[in-house]
Design an enzyme around this catalytic site. Structure first.
Site, PDB file in Angstrom:
ATOM      1  N   GLU A 201      44.702  40.885  50.620  1.00 33.07           N
ATOM      2  CA  GLU A 201      44.569  39.502  50.152  1.00 33.07           C
ATOM      3  C   GLU A 201      44.893  38.528  51.296  1.00 33.07           C
ATOM      4  O   GLU A 201      44.370  37.425  51.338  1.00 33.07           O
ATOM      5  CB  GLU A 201      45.492  39.252  48.947  1.00 33.07           C
ATOM      6  CG  GLU A 201      45.067  38.056  48.122  1.00 33.07           C
ATOM      7  CD  GLU A 201      45.737  37.989  46.760  1.00 33.07           C
ATOM      8  OE1 GLU A 201      45.097  38.294  45.748  1.00 33.07           O
ATOM      9  OE2 GLU A 201      46.928  37.632  46.712  1.00 33.07           O
TER      10      GLU A 201
ATOM     11  N   LYS B  74      38.356  33.384  39.828  1.00 37.36           N
ATOM     12  CA  LYS B  74      38.937  32.690  38.674  1.00 37.36           C
ATOM     13  C   LYS B  74      37.962  31.619  38.178  1.00 37.36           C
ATOM     14  O   LYS B  74      37.808  31.410  36.987  1.00 37.36           O
ATOM     15  CB  LYS B  74      40.262  32.037  39.073  1.00 37.36           C
ATOM     16  CG  LYS B  74      41.415  33.018  39.148  1.00 37.36           C
ATOM     17  CD  LYS B  74      42.711  32.296  39.425  1.00 37.36           C
ATOM     18  CE  LYS B  74      43.868  33.278  39.539  1.00 37.36           C
ATOM     19  NZ  LYS B  74      45.070  32.685  40.080  1.00 37.36           N
TER      20      LYS B  74
ATOM     21  N   HIS C   7      46.306  67.767  50.500  1.00 36.53           N
ATOM     22  CA  HIS C   7      45.580  68.746  49.699  1.00 36.53           C
ATOM     23  C   HIS C   7      44.459  68.090  48.904  1.00 36.53           C
ATOM     24  O   HIS C   7      43.908  68.689  47.994  1.00 36.53           O
ATOM     25  CB  HIS C   7      46.552  69.474  48.765  1.00 36.53           C
ATOM     26  CG  HIS C   7      47.564  70.269  49.541  1.00 36.53           C
ATOM     27  ND1 HIS C   7      47.294  71.526  50.039  1.00 36.53           N
ATOM     28  CD2 HIS C   7      48.812  69.959  49.964  1.00 36.53           C
ATOM     29  CE1 HIS C   7      48.353  71.969  50.705  1.00 36.53           C
ATOM     30  NE2 HIS C   7      49.286  71.026  50.678  1.00 36.53           N
TER      31      HIS C   7
HETATM   32  O1  LIG Z   1      51.890  34.702  39.844  1.00 37.53           O
HETATM   33  P1  LIG Z   1      50.610  34.230  39.287  1.00 37.53           P
HETATM   34  O2  LIG Z   1      50.397  32.755  39.490  1.00 37.53           O
HETATM   35  O3  LIG Z   1      50.442  34.623  37.845  1.00 37.53           O
HETATM   36  O4  LIG Z   1      49.442  34.899  40.093  1.00 37.53           O
HETATM   37  C1  LIG Z   1      49.207  36.277  40.079  1.00 37.53           C
HETATM   38  C2  LIG Z   1      48.180  36.625  41.126  1.00 37.53           C
HETATM   39  O5  LIG Z   1      47.028  35.821  40.853  1.00 37.53           O
HETATM   40  C3  LIG Z   1      45.943  35.957  41.748  1.00 37.53           C
HETATM   41  O6  LIG Z   1      45.355  37.184  41.627  1.00 37.53           O
HETATM   42  C4  LIG Z   1      46.371  35.727  43.173  1.00 37.53           C
HETATM   43  O7  LIG Z   1      45.329  36.012  44.037  1.00 37.53           O
HETATM   44  C5  LIG Z   1      47.553  36.572  43.524  1.00 37.53           C
HETATM   45  O8  LIG Z   1      47.993  36.259  44.813  1.00 37.53           O
HETATM   46  C6  LIG Z   1      48.658  36.323  42.539  1.00 37.53           C
HETATM   47  O9  LIG Z   1      49.758  37.114  42.881  1.00 37.53           O
END
Ligand SMILES: O=P(O)(O)OC[C@H]1O[C@H](O)[C@H](O)[C@@H](O)[C@@H]1O
Length: 686
Positions: free
Chosen positions: A397, A527, A426
């Site tokens: 990431e 997202k 293995h």
């Molecule tokens: O901690 P939060 O805001 O719920 O985010 C959880 C995760 O969300 C996304 O996947 C980001 O890319 C991550 O870097 C983060 O850790």
């Protein structure tokens, strides 16, 4: 002694190993000046890898190898000298780093010198509080967590210290049963259920596996996905111990849908069991996030802050990692101290005395600075099993970026995978030693970087050591390079140090290849795309709802739904949304079957008739349902109604879903202390 190693193979070509027999200029400190940020903006490495940094295609044998590398015969004395020459040892931490099986050359080091200088300056500026994550306009402060005095101002130092004290006190009060669950026969909390995803889960998962004692004061379980069956499984495994479960909800943003979904499912389980969730819930999140407001309004037992300047993937030393660890009886101050000592070592500007810089340089060498090879993490300790998963997020990431800091397309990244040393031997070491090198695209070369841990003195441990040594030699004999990191013991101090080592190596490597390691635009894009699907789903629901409220019910084909949504080109997505709804009994297939999309006609199993808005300051939660169902009853005369209430906090405009239920309600102490508007939608079954 325990060791952790990295194997980076070259592809068809073999980098030449130059035996370094006398101190080179790399023994000298690299002076660090305080250049301005723009000076740090390097050229796109992917576009401009100097020719002499690429592995040398040469039919003559490299130093330290025989005429016929595939026979496995090497010049072991030369390799021994190289080993001694380059071995890094941190006595205080009992940690060694062996990069002798990486074939970098003096010329490579010289070429890298200017880049390294700039990387050291960049790391210094970052630690001083510069906006090192320019896209998000954020400081990057995970190093301050283990040395609060480093924070750029006293207020931040004091926030860190206060939070650490609060974590220790809370953990002590939970373990000693000073704070106890209201209705548990155990009289104390016995279990932790951690709800979080990504950086809000991987660190705690890794540390629990690595360090939790066999009989911890509280045992931990994780919900880190949206699979309803997985969530149900965790809840079912808790069984009657749900009464003594401390639920820790972790989300930096406080609005991650997967985490929110897990929370709602767990809250439902608590309601079904007649338990008051608020007396067993803890939130770790940024102040004023949706999660923070929910926890505050519902009166959960504790809230701990997540700082704006700590990224999820580097949050293990914040409340995210420290609270669950402390509750499992892990010495978190030792973890912090190990990390702090490692950070100190990583500030050294003499490259051979800076383990993170050495690692980053080896990654650069082995992957040609363009991620041309993968990193295969092989820990020879079961307890480090989850290190590869943890590193996967930290490395991929952080480094997996489309653009460099100047906006040039570079498509950077290093692929990370791995499992366990002997186990993998293995399973897939055969391919790593002899097999295909290009995994994904023809322009990529394959790479294996292997992380290995071995320890001690017993017969079993001797076996681990010999397995490790055998793997290392066999791979090297076939021109596969490796890095070995050795820790004396897997304990809070060494785990803290390992995390700090890789965090810093990622930071330095990102400087070498000129990318921002601290944002994640690709995830944001995912997202956003998920948000667009959600919007489409709402439109599909509205169209279906209108048809399903007709007398008689009107069933619709996929084409009709797409047309009425004004999204004819989204028909495949609409089909997938409907299949999912049908599988979850939210949509009813009137004709045809999901297996043959053209045939289906669909309607909703319930009809939502109106939205009712209530200004709810000072109302208790059940009253929302009463008011909504009363209004519904007056309007359509239905008796069996389902009411779903969504609230909006008038001060923050944040909102949430209180949940759906039949209008009968149970008493619930949930008073709003802030102005809220509650929107209740009511539906009845068709
Ligand atoms: O901690 P939060 O805001 O719920 O985010 C959880 C995760 O969300 C996304 O996947 C980001 O890319 C991550 O870097 C983060 O850790």
């Amino acid at each position: 002694m325990a060791a952790i190693a990295g194997i980076c193979s070259s592809a068809v070509v073999k980098p030449r190993l130059r035996f370094v027999s006398k101190p080179s200029r790399w023994d000298l400190a690299i002076p660090v000046s305080s250049c301005a940020r723009r000076v740090l903006r390097l050229q796109s490495i992917a576009k401009a890898v100097p020719a002499d940094l690429s592995p040398v295609v040469d039919s003559s044998p490299a130093v330290g190898e025989s005429e016929a590398p595939s026979t496995g015969k090497k010049d072991s004395v030369k390799l021994w000298h190289r080993y001694v020459e380059w071995l890094y040892q941190h006595k205080g931490l009992g940690l060694c780093l062996d990069v002798s099986r990486i074939g970098f050359t003096d010329e490579f080091f010289e070429t890298m010198e200017p880049k390294l200088k700039r990387a050291f300056v960049a790391m210094q500026e970052l630690e001083k509080g510069e906006i090192s994550n320019p896209d998000e306009r954020r400081m990057v402060g995970h190093y301050w967590l283990r040395n609060p005095a480093l924070a750029p101002n006293p207020s931040l130092s004091s926030q860190i210290e206060k939070t650490l004290d609060a974590i220790c006190t809370f953990a002590e009060e939970i373990i000693s049963a000073k704070i106890k669950p209201p209705s548990s026969p155990h009289g104390r909390f016995t279990q932790i259920l951690s709800i979080g995803i990504g950086g809000s889960a991987l660190g705690p998962l890794f540390v629990a596996e690595a360090l939790a004692p066999d009989n911890p004061p509280l045992k931990i379980r994780f919900i880190d996905n949206t699979d309803p069956a997985g969530i149900d499984h965790q809840i079912a495994q808790l069984g009657s111990e749900l009464t003594s479960t401390l639920v820790i909800v972790i989300s930096k943003s406080g609005g991650t849908p997967e985490t929110r979904n897990g929370l709602l499912e767990v809250q439902k389980a608590f309601r079904d069991a007649g338990l008051d969730f608020s007396k067993q819930g803890v939130a770790i999140t940024q102040e004023n996030s949706l999660l923070d407001n929910t926890a505050r309004i519902e009166g959960w037992i504790a809230r701990f802050p997540m700082f704006d300047w700590v990224g999820g993937r580097t949050s293990e030393m914040s409340a995210v990692g420290l609270l669950p660890a402390a509750l499992q009886g892990i010495d978190i101050r030792e973890m912090l101290s190990g990390a702090s000592l490692m950070d100190e070592a990583n500030r050294n500007t003499v490259v051979r005395n800076n383990p993170a810089a050495l690692l980053a340089l080896c990654w650069y060498w082995a992957t040609d600075g363009v991620g041309s090879k993968d990193m295969v993490v092989l820990p020879y300790k079961d307890s480090l099993l989850l290190f590869s998963r943890y590193l996967q997020q930290l490395v991929m990431e952080s480094l997996g970026k489309e653009f460099d800091i100047e906006g040039n397309r570079v498509n950077q990244g290093i692929t990370v995978y791995g499992n366990k040393g002997s186990t993998d031997q293995h399973a897939y070491i055969q391919q790593l030693r002899e097999g295909v090198h290009n995994f994904l695209l023809p322009l990529l070369k394959s790479c294996e970087t292997d992380l290995q841990v071995m320890t001690g003195s017993s017969n079993q441990e001797l076996l681990a050591v010999t397995t490790y040594l055998g793997t290392r030699s066999a791979l090297y004999a076939n021109s596969r390079e490796s890095i070995t990191v050795t820790v004396q013991e897997v304990n809070p101090r060494s785990v803290g140090a390992l995390i700090a080592l890789y965090e810093r190596a990622v930071g330095i490597y990102a400087c070498l290849v000129n990318i921002n390691a601290y944002h994640q635009p690709g995830v944001e894009a995912g997202k956003k795309a998920a948000g667009e699907v959600l919007t489409l789903q709402k439109r599909v629901l509205a169209v279906l709802n209108e048809a399903s409220c007709k007398e008689p019910v009107e069933s619709l084909t996929l084409e009709e739904i797409a047309y009425r949504c004004h999204e004819p080109e989204q028909i495949e997505m609409i089909y997938k949304i409907i299949s999912h709804m049908a599988a979850n009994d939210r949509a009813i297939i009137a004709e045809g079957s999901c297996g043959s999309p053209r045939s289906i006609k669909v309607y909703l199993g319930e009809c939502q008739v109106f939205n009712h808005f209530i200004n709810a300051t000072g109302l208790s939660q059940p009253l929302f349902y009463v008011l909504a169902s009363k209004a519904m009853h007056e309007r359509i005369g239905q008796t069996m109604v389902w009411v779903r209430c969504l609230y909006t906090d008038a001060r923050t405009s944040e909102g949430g879903d209180i949940g759906t239920r039949v209008c009968a309600y149970e008493a619930h102490e949930w008073d709003t202390d802030v102005a809220m508007q509650v929107k209740c939608s009511c539906s009845y079954k068709r």
